[in-house]
Design a protein around this motif. Structure first.
Motif, short mmCIF file in Angstrom:
data_model
loop_
_atom_site.label_atom_id
_atom_site.label_comp_id
_atom_site.label_asym_id
_atom_site.label_seq_id
_atom_site.Cartn_x
_atom_site.Cartn_y
_atom_site.Cartn_z
N VAL A 276 0.73 -1.34 -0.14
CA VAL A 276 -0.09 -0.06 -0.16
C VAL A 276 0.73 1.21 0.05
N VAL A 277 2.06 1.19 0.42
CA VAL A 277 2.75 2.28 0.66
C VAL A 277 3.21 2.53 -0.84
N ARG A 278 3.75 1.83 -1.97
CA ARG A 278 4.04 2.11 -3.08
C ARG A 278 2.68 2.71 -4.03
N ASP A 279 1.56 2.02 -3.52
CA ASP A 279 0.19 2.53 -4.26
C ASP A 279 0.13 4.01 -3.89
N ALA A 280 0.60 4.38 -2.79
CA ALA A 280 0.36 5.88 -2.26
C ALA A 280 1.41 6.92 -2.66
N ILE A 281 2.59 6.46 -3.32
CA ILE A 281 3.47 7.06 -3.95
C ILE A 281 2.81 8.33 -4.95
N GLY A 282 3.07 9.52 -4.82
CA GLY A 282 2.59 10.68 -5.73
C GLY A 282 1.25 11.12 -5.05
N LYS A 283 0.67 10.59 -4.22
CA LYS A 283 -0.52 10.85 -3.44
C LYS A 283 -0.01 11.29 -2.07
N ASP A 284 -0.14 10.48 -1.06
CA ASP A 284 0.28 10.73 0.17
C ASP A 284 1.65 10.61 0.39
N ILE A 285 2.42 10.08 -0.43
CA ILE A 285 3.98 10.00 -0.10
C ILE A 285 4.68 10.54 -1.37
N SER A 286 5.53 11.45 -1.21
CA SER A 286 6.09 12.10 -2.50
C SER A 286 7.08 11.34 -3.13
N GLU A 287 7.38 11.31 -4.24
CA GLU A 287 8.45 10.62 -5.09
C GLU A 287 9.85 10.72 -4.36
N LEU A 288 9.99 12.00 -4.10
CA LEU A 288 11.24 12.31 -3.63
C LEU A 288 11.72 11.73 -2.25
N ARG A 289 10.56 11.65 -1.23
CA ARG A 289 10.83 11.00 -0.20
C ARG A 289 11.18 9.55 -0.30
N TYR A 290 10.18 8.98 -1.08
CA TYR A 290 10.36 7.26 -1.75
C TYR A 290 11.65 7.25 -2.21
N GLN A 291 12.29 8.12 -2.86
CA GLN A 291 13.57 7.89 -3.57
C GLN A 291 14.67 7.94 -2.47
N SER A 292 14.41 8.79 -1.45
CA SER A 292 15.23 8.93 -0.36
C SER A 292 15.38 7.64 0.56
N TYR A 293 14.13 7.19 0.82
CA TYR A 293 13.77 5.96 1.64
C TYR A 293 14.48 4.76 0.96
N LEU A 294 14.56 4.60 -0.49
CA LEU A 294 15.00 3.64 -1.23
C LEU A 294 16.47 3.73 -1.12
N SER A 295 17.29 4.84 -1.30
CA SER A 295 18.62 4.94 -1.18
C SER A 295 19.20 4.93 0.26
N ILE A 296 18.42 5.36 1.22
CA ILE A 296 18.84 4.90 2.55
C ILE A 296 18.71 3.33 2.96
N LEU A 297 17.67 2.61 2.44
CA LEU A 297 17.55 1.33 2.71
C LEU A 297 18.50 0.59 1.89
N LYS A 298 19.24 0.91 0.72
CA LYS A 298 20.38 0.35 -0.03
C LYS A 298 21.54 0.61 0.69
N ASN A 299 21.74 1.65 1.35
CA ASN A 299 22.91 1.93 2.06
C ASN A 299 22.83 1.23 3.46
N GLN A 300 21.70 0.85 4.25
CA GLN A 300 21.84 0.36 5.36
C GLN A 300 21.92 -1.31 4.93
N ASP A 301 21.74 -1.76 3.85
CA ASP A 301 21.75 -2.96 3.46
C ASP A 301 23.44 -3.50 3.04
N GLU A 302 24.05 -2.26 2.39
CA GLU A 302 25.19 -2.39 2.00
C GLU A 302 26.21 -2.40 3.50
N ARG A 303 25.82 -1.57 4.58
CA ARG A 303 26.35 -1.73 5.81
C ARG A 303 26.70 -3.10 6.44
N LYS A 304 25.51 -3.78 6.08
CA LYS A 304 25.68 -5.24 6.72
C LYS A 304 26.61 -6.16 5.98
#
Length: 304
Positions: A276-304
């Motif tokens: 439901v989060v991806r369904d809300a992109i462009g509505k309640d969730i901005s594309e900018l913030r979602y891309q930031s989330y993905l970038s941080i998620l990737k970085n957290q994964d790389e730290r592991k």
């Protein structure tokens, strides 16, 4: 007696007790929730101090009182350790610049995530309005809309020309953590709010378009009896500490609203079906913030 830590140099601390500034050092080792820390004590901490019977005008910190909250980041110097930025704050204020130097929105989001762990309110002050082009002012309007919508206070400023009453009022009756890149204007803001602070201000380097560090140690400044600002050294990067992949979205308020509604309970909101989060992109969730989330998620994964 009970005292408030108002300056930290790493080895020595200045504390305020009974309206007097005292010099103190830490006795023994202290831990924070079993975290590995480069500094067990931070500006904003309440401590117990006793006189050092062997040295005049020196005090010893014997106890750290429980904290209401704290902000940490991963240490840039010691792998596997965290650095305690400040404790017992009412809000975090981030100084952002769209150029000279440019603040990445990823840095902004990381700062807000660091606050969200304790639900500490966040304020974003965009400084250097005077040098922005029409394109950059439009960008500010866009970002203001994104961050105000999810509950953060946003304002456009030009600190060298002074501080508006609206911005000044944001600091009243609060202890505020002030952060941002070197050269963004933290020291200029403090000098406007508290002239007697006399913080050193350096120009941004034309060669690298980056700020020069002027604040060496964290320090607390009083605006009045009920208001204070904790100034921190300019931060280039803000590494997040102890956030698991499936918990990261909890620190994005607009994603937190959808908690538990995805098809899978451990949904990372990347490519899972029934998200439901991806369904809300462009509505309640901005594309900018979602891309930031993905970038941080990737970085957290790389730290592991």
């Amino acid at each position: 007696m009970r005292a408030l830590v108002i300056k930290s140099t790493g080895l020595w601390y200045e504390v305020m007790a009974n309206q007097k500034r005292l010099v103190a050092r830490l006795r023994g080792k202290f831990k924070l929730d079993d975290k590995k820390l480069t500094n067990p004590l931070a500006v904003g901490d309440w401590v117990e101090v006793t006189p050092n019977e062997q040295v005049n005008n020196e005090w010893v910190i014997t106890k750290i009182y429980d904290r209401d909250n704290y902000v940490v980041r991963t240490s840039t110097r010691k792998k596997g350790h965290d650095h305690l930025i400040a404790s017992n704050i009412d809000q975090g204020v981030l100084i952002v610049t769209l150029k000279r130097p440019r603040t990445s929105m990823g840095f902004v989001d990381r700062f807000l995530i660091a606050l969200e762990s304790f639900r500490i309110p966040g304020v974003i002050l965009f400084n250097k309005e005077d040098i922005y082009s029409t394109k950059e002012l439009n960008k500010f309007d866009e970002l203001k809309g994104v961050y105000q919508k999810i509950g953060y206070t946003v304002a456009l400023c030009h600190f060298e020309e002074g501080v508006s009453e609206n911005v000044r009022s944001l600091f009243e009756n609060k202890t505020s953590l002030l952060s941002g890149h070197s050269g963004a204007g933290k020291s200029t803001l403090i000098n406007q709010l508290i002239p007697e602070a006399s913080q050193e201000v350096n120009e941004v380097s034309d060669f690298a378009n980056k700020g020069v560090h002027t604040t060496t140690f964290a320090e607390l400044f009083y605006l009045d009896d009920k208001s204070a600002i904790i100034d921190t050294p300019g931060i280039k990067e803000l590494g997040l500490s102890d956030i698991e992949e499936d918990e990261l979205s909890h620190y994005f308020p607009e994603m937190r609203n959808y908690l538990g509604q995805c098809k899978f309970h451990n949904c990372l909101h990347t490519n899972e079906p029934g998200c439901v989060v991806r369904d809300a992109i462009g509505k309640d969730i901005s594309e900018l913030r979602y891309q930031s989330y993905l970038s941080i998620l990737k970085n957290q994964d790389e730290r592991k």
